[in-house]
Design a protein around this motif. Structure first.
Motif, PDB file in Angstrom:
ATOM      1  N   ILE A  78     -25.959  16.712  27.659  1.00  0.00           N
ATOM      2  CA  ILE A  78     -24.907  17.560  27.099  1.00  0.00           C
ATOM      3  C   ILE A  78     -25.510  18.718  26.306  1.00  0.00           C
ATOM      4  CG2 ILE A  78     -22.926  17.637  25.532  1.00  0.00           C
ATOM      5  CD1 ILE A  78     -22.461  14.664  26.203  1.00  0.00           C
ATOM      6  N   GLY A  79     -26.583  18.428  25.571  1.00  0.00           N
ATOM      7  CA  GLY A  79     -27.225  19.460  24.757  1.00  0.00           C
ATOM      8  C   GLY A  79     -27.810  20.590  25.579  1.00  0.00           C
ATOM      9  N   LYS A  80     -28.254  20.286  26.793  1.00  0.00           N
ATOM     10  CA  LYS A  80     -28.854  21.306  27.661  1.00  0.00           C
ATOM     11  C   LYS A  80     -27.815  22.078  28.472  1.00  0.00           C
ATOM     12  CE  LYS A  80     -33.278  18.911  28.237  1.00  0.00           C
ATOM     13  NZ  LYS A  80     -34.144  18.137  29.170  1.00  0.00           N
ATOM     14  N   SER A  81     -26.566  21.653  28.425  1.00  0.00           N
ATOM     15  CA  SER A  81     -25.517  22.330  29.189  1.00  0.00           C
ATOM     16  C   SER A  81     -25.130  23.646  28.522  1.00  0.00           C
ATOM     17  CB  SER A  81     -24.286  21.423  29.304  1.00  0.00           C
ATOM     18  OG  SER A  81     -23.710  21.205  28.026  1.00  0.00           O
ATOM     19  N   THR A  82     -24.386  24.435  29.238  1.00  0.00           N
ATOM     20  CA  THR A  82     -23.893  25.698  28.682  1.00  0.00           C
ATOM     21  C   THR A  82     -22.985  25.410  27.492  1.00  0.00           C
ATOM     22  OG1 THR A  82     -23.902  26.635  30.912  1.00  0.00           O
ATOM     23  CG2 THR A  82     -22.677  27.836  29.226  1.00  0.00           C
ATOM     24  N   PRO A  83     -23.166  26.133  26.391  1.00  0.00           N
ATOM     25  CA  PRO A  83     -22.357  25.850  25.194  1.00  0.00           C
ATOM     26  C   PRO A  83     -20.867  26.018  25.438  1.00  0.00           C
ATOM     27  CG  PRO A  83     -24.231  27.241  24.658  1.00  0.00           C
ATOM     28  CD  PRO A  83     -24.182  27.160  26.142  1.00  0.00           C
ATOM     29  N   ARG A  84     -20.084  25.327  24.618  1.00  0.00           N
ATOM     30  CA  ARG A  84     -18.628  25.412  24.693  1.00  0.00           C
ATOM     31  C   ARG A  84     -18.177  26.860  24.502  1.00  0.00           C
ATOM     32  NH1 ARG A  84     -15.110  22.002  20.416  1.00  0.00           N
ATOM     33  NH2 ARG A  84     -16.364  20.373  21.390  1.00  0.00           N
ATOM     34  N   MET A 139     -18.337  10.884  23.702  1.00  0.00           N
ATOM     35  CA  MET A 139     -19.273  11.986  23.899  1.00  0.00           C
ATOM     36  C   MET A 139     -18.709  13.012  24.889  1.00  0.00           C
ATOM     37  SD  MET A 139     -22.996  10.080  23.768  1.00  0.00           S
ATOM     38  CE  MET A 139     -23.912  11.619  23.541  1.00  0.00           C
ATOM     39  N   VAL A 140     -17.989  12.552  25.907  1.00  0.00           N
ATOM     40  CA  VAL A 140     -17.341  13.477  26.840  1.00  0.00           C
ATOM     41  C   VAL A 140     -16.280  14.291  26.101  1.00  0.00           C
ATOM     42  CG1 VAL A 140     -15.767  13.615  28.816  1.00  0.00           C
ATOM     43  CG2 VAL A 140     -17.782  12.156  28.940  1.00  0.00           C
ATOM     44  N   PHE A 141     -15.484  13.608  25.297  1.00  0.00           N
ATOM     45  CA  PHE A 141     -14.397  14.267  24.583  1.00  0.00           C
ATOM     46  C   PHE A 141     -14.918  15.371  23.657  1.00  0.00           C
ATOM     47  CE2 PHE A 141     -11.346  14.584  21.055  1.00  0.00           C
ATOM     48  CZ  PHE A 141     -10.177  14.841  21.756  1.00  0.00           C
ATOM     49  N   LEU A 142     -16.069  15.132  23.014  1.00  0.00           N
ATOM     50  CA  LEU A 142     -16.622  16.105  22.063  1.00  0.00           C
ATOM     51  C   LEU A 142     -17.653  17.043  22.680  1.00  0.00           C
ATOM     52  CD1 LEU A 142     -16.975  13.881  18.868  1.00  0.00           C
ATOM     53  CD2 LEU A 142     -15.162  15.490  19.445  1.00  0.00           C
ATOM     54  N   ASP A 187     -18.432  24.621  35.692  1.00  0.00           N
ATOM     55  CA  ASP A 187     -19.490  24.102  34.809  1.00  0.00           C
ATOM     56  C   ASP A 187     -19.074  22.768  34.185  1.00  0.00           C
ATOM     57  OD1 ASP A 187     -21.137  26.308  35.245  1.00  0.00           O
ATOM     58  OD2 ASP A 187     -20.246  27.436  33.593  1.00  0.00           O
ATOM     59  N   ASP A 188     -17.791  22.675  33.787  1.00  0.00           N
ATOM     60  CA  ASP A 188     -17.288  21.435  33.193  1.00  0.00           C
ATOM     61  C   ASP A 188     -17.351  20.280  34.193  1.00  0.00           C
ATOM     62  OD1 ASP A 188     -16.798  22.464  30.699  1.00  0.00           O
ATOM     63  OD2 ASP A 188     -14.693  22.940  31.090  1.00  0.00           O
ATOM     64  N   ILE A 189     -16.969  20.566  35.430  1.00  0.00           N
ATOM     65  CA  ILE A 189     -16.993  19.520  36.464  1.00  0.00           C
ATOM     66  C   ILE A 189     -18.419  19.061  36.718  1.00  0.00           C
ATOM     67  CG2 ILE A 189     -16.545  19.031  38.898  1.00  0.00           C
ATOM     68  CD1 ILE A 189     -14.127  20.906  38.698  1.00  0.00           C
ATOM     69  N   ILE A 190     -19.356  20.006  36.782  1.00  0.00           N
ATOM     70  CA  ILE A 190     -20.762  19.663  37.006  1.00  0.00           C
ATOM     71  C   ILE A 190     -21.296  18.814  35.856  1.00  0.00           C
ATOM     72  CG2 ILE A 190     -23.103  20.611  37.142  1.00  0.00           C
ATOM     73  CD1 ILE A 190     -21.907  22.994  38.671  1.00  0.00           C
ATOM     74  N   LEU A 191     -20.957  19.203  34.615  1.00  0.00           N
ATOM     75  CA  LEU A 191     -21.398  18.438  33.439  1.00  0.00           C
ATOM     76  C   LEU A 191     -20.805  17.033  33.477  1.00  0.00           C
ATOM     77  CD1 LEU A 191     -22.783  18.111  30.725  1.00  0.00           C
ATOM     78  CD2 LEU A 191     -20.815  19.236  29.646  1.00  0.00           C
ATOM     79  N   LEU A 192     -19.550  16.939  33.839  1.00  0.00           N
ATOM     80  CA  LEU A 192     -18.886  15.641  33.904  1.00  0.00           C
ATOM     81  C   LEU A 192     -19.553  14.744  34.948  1.00  0.00           C
ATOM     82  CD1 LEU A 192     -16.559  14.247  32.477  1.00  0.00           C
ATOM     83  CD2 LEU A 192     -15.053  15.026  34.310  1.00  0.00           C
ATOM     84  N   LEU A 193     -19.917  15.330  36.079  1.00  0.00           N
ATOM     85  CA  LEU A 193     -20.598  14.556  37.122  1.00  0.00           C
ATOM     86  C   LEU A 193     -21.976  14.092  36.657  1.00  0.00           C
ATOM     87  CD1 LEU A 193     -19.642  16.626  40.312  1.00  0.00           C
ATOM     88  CD2 LEU A 193     -18.807  14.350  39.659  1.00  0.00           C
ATOM     89  N   LYS A 194     -22.672  14.945  35.900  1.00  0.00           N
ATOM     90  CA  LYS A 194     -23.978  14.561  35.357  1.00  0.00           C
ATOM     91  C   LYS A 194     -23.831  13.383  34.382  1.00  0.00           C
ATOM     92  CE  LYS A 194     -26.342  19.058  35.666  1.00  0.00           C
ATOM     93  NZ  LYS A 194     -26.950  20.168  34.865  1.00  0.00           N
TER      94      LYS A 194
END
Length: 403
Positions: free
Chosen positions: A135-141, A185-188, A148-155
């Motif tokens: 999550i920390g390495k993903s694109t910031p909120r 962690m997903v929620f935040l 991007d959200d879908i990709i992060l969720l899949l990761k």
């Protein structure tokens, strides 16, 4: 050189929390020792576990947050390897227990000269570290697209699937804890709330469906992999289940869980306001030094003692929540690790105290920092060490900022 640069950045409040939980744990386990369920010397073994945990905290603080993030993949994979070995290990080696099945769960290694080792406890910390890194390495909120959200969720799902699945095969209660951590962690993580709502609705529907099957169709539940002891715990939690055709058959099987909860409630009530003292416990409670340690605190120290314990957990959770917000601009890994670690503390505290007072089903989840057990103590103190490290680094960042 400025004297402040050479002085250690002690976190006095966190040290106080550590010492308070250490004292509560040792005294409570000593009090429960009169029932001799884990031997009368369990308190001295808990002291050793805490000393080893303190050494781990010191060692962790020799690393910086970037190094800890790099180690997360190795800790995560090591945890998965231990879970696989546990799953494949025989119950006995050379006529001695090695990976026995206890209370319907195969969750421990028994190591000669060392004691028990529960891989799932350490896997929780490894999972939190790995998810925090992803999550920390993903694109910031605020800068992410729906894609991007879908990709992060899949990761996140890819990281969580294997360890949660392996833990579920050993202990459904611990798997549920891991799922709660993942959900928080997903929620935040900043993922689009509409996407979270959709997934959350599906998860709630699935959980409700599983509970309905367990309550209404226990025979069918066993055919889809739910163990008898898991069914017993749910049915024991429900005071009146007339719709369950298996109620009569399960009454004897569930009586042990009901007895455990009834005795815990009786012990807490017996303590009244100020308690009966650590040497004058009258109510026998099964698993008094582990799962039901809160009932021992209730009888020994009364309402005052229970309130103090709850306040200490609130203090720790508050401290972690403040740290989550303040460390985020400096280290997203540390911030999201503290999110997961806070979720771990919250679910364990709520579930354990809840089952001690009869409002939650018995799941075998320990009261972190307090319950007797080497794996539980060491894993939670390793997590505490990482949070302490993050707090020290934040103090340094803020100190440099205002120079």
């Amino acid at each position: 050189m400025n004297k402040q640069n050479t002085s250690p950045y002690y976190q006095g409040d966190l040290i106080f929390i550590f010492l308070a939980f250490f004292a509560i744990s040792v005294i409570s386990i000593y009090a429960a020792g009169q029932f001799a369920q884990y031997g009368t010397d369990a308190w001295s073994r808990q002291v050793i576990y805490y000393l080893i945990g303190a050494i781990c905290i010191v060692a962790i603080n020799y690393l910086d947050l970037e190094q800890l993030e790099k180690l997360s993949i190795y800790i995560f994979l090591g945890g998965i390897l231990l879970l696989i070995i546990l799953k494949l290990s025989p119950e006995q080696i050379g006529g001695k227990d090695f990976a026995p099945i206890k209370n319907g769960a195969k969750s421990w290694f028994i190591l000669p000269g060392i004691g028990t080792l529960q891989p799932s406890e350490f896997m929780k910390i490894g999972l939190i570290m790995m998810l925090a890194s992803v999550i920390g390495k993903s694109t910031p909120r605020g800068k992410r697209t729906l894609e991007d959200d879908i990709i992060l969720l899949l990761k996140i799902a890819g990281v969580a699937a294997v360890p949660v699945g392996l833990i579920f095969l050993q202990d459904a209660g611990t798997a549920a804890v891991c799922m709660f951590i993942v959900v928080v962690m997903v929620f935040l993580s900043g993922i689009n709330w509409k996407l979270i709502s959709l997934i959350g609705s599906v998860v709630v529907l699935l959980v409700a469906s599983v509970l309905a099957v367990i309550i209404l169709f226990p025979d069918f539940a066993k055919t889809i992999g739910i163990q008898q002891y898991q069914i017993n715990r749910i049915t024991a939690w429900i005071p009146d289940n007339s719709a369950n055709s298996e109620q009569t058959k399960l009454q004897d099987a569930t009586s042990s869980d009901k007895f455990q909860v009834d005795r815990a409630i009786m012990a807490i009530g017996a303590g009244q306001i100020f308690g009966n003292g650590i040497k004058d416990l009258k109510v026998y409670v099964p698993e008094a030094q582990t799962d039901m340690i809160f009932s021992i605190i209730g009888e020994a120290f009364g309402f005052i003692g229970c309130a103090f314990v709850v306040i200490m957990y609130f203090f720790l959770i508050y401290r972690l929540v403040v740290l989550i917000d303040r460390i985020h601009p400096y280290s997203r890994f540390a911030s999201f690790f503290c999110v997961g670690y806070t979720a771990l503390i919250v679910i364990h505290t709520f579930q354990n105290i809840g089952m001690n007072i009869g409002v939650m089903p018995v799941t075998g989840i320990p009261l972190l920092f307090i319950s007797f057990g080497g794996s539980s103590v060491l894993s939670v103190l390793i997590g505490f060490g990482i949070a302490y490290n993050a707090s020290v680094q934040l103090t340094k960042y803020q100190s440099y900022l205002f120079k």
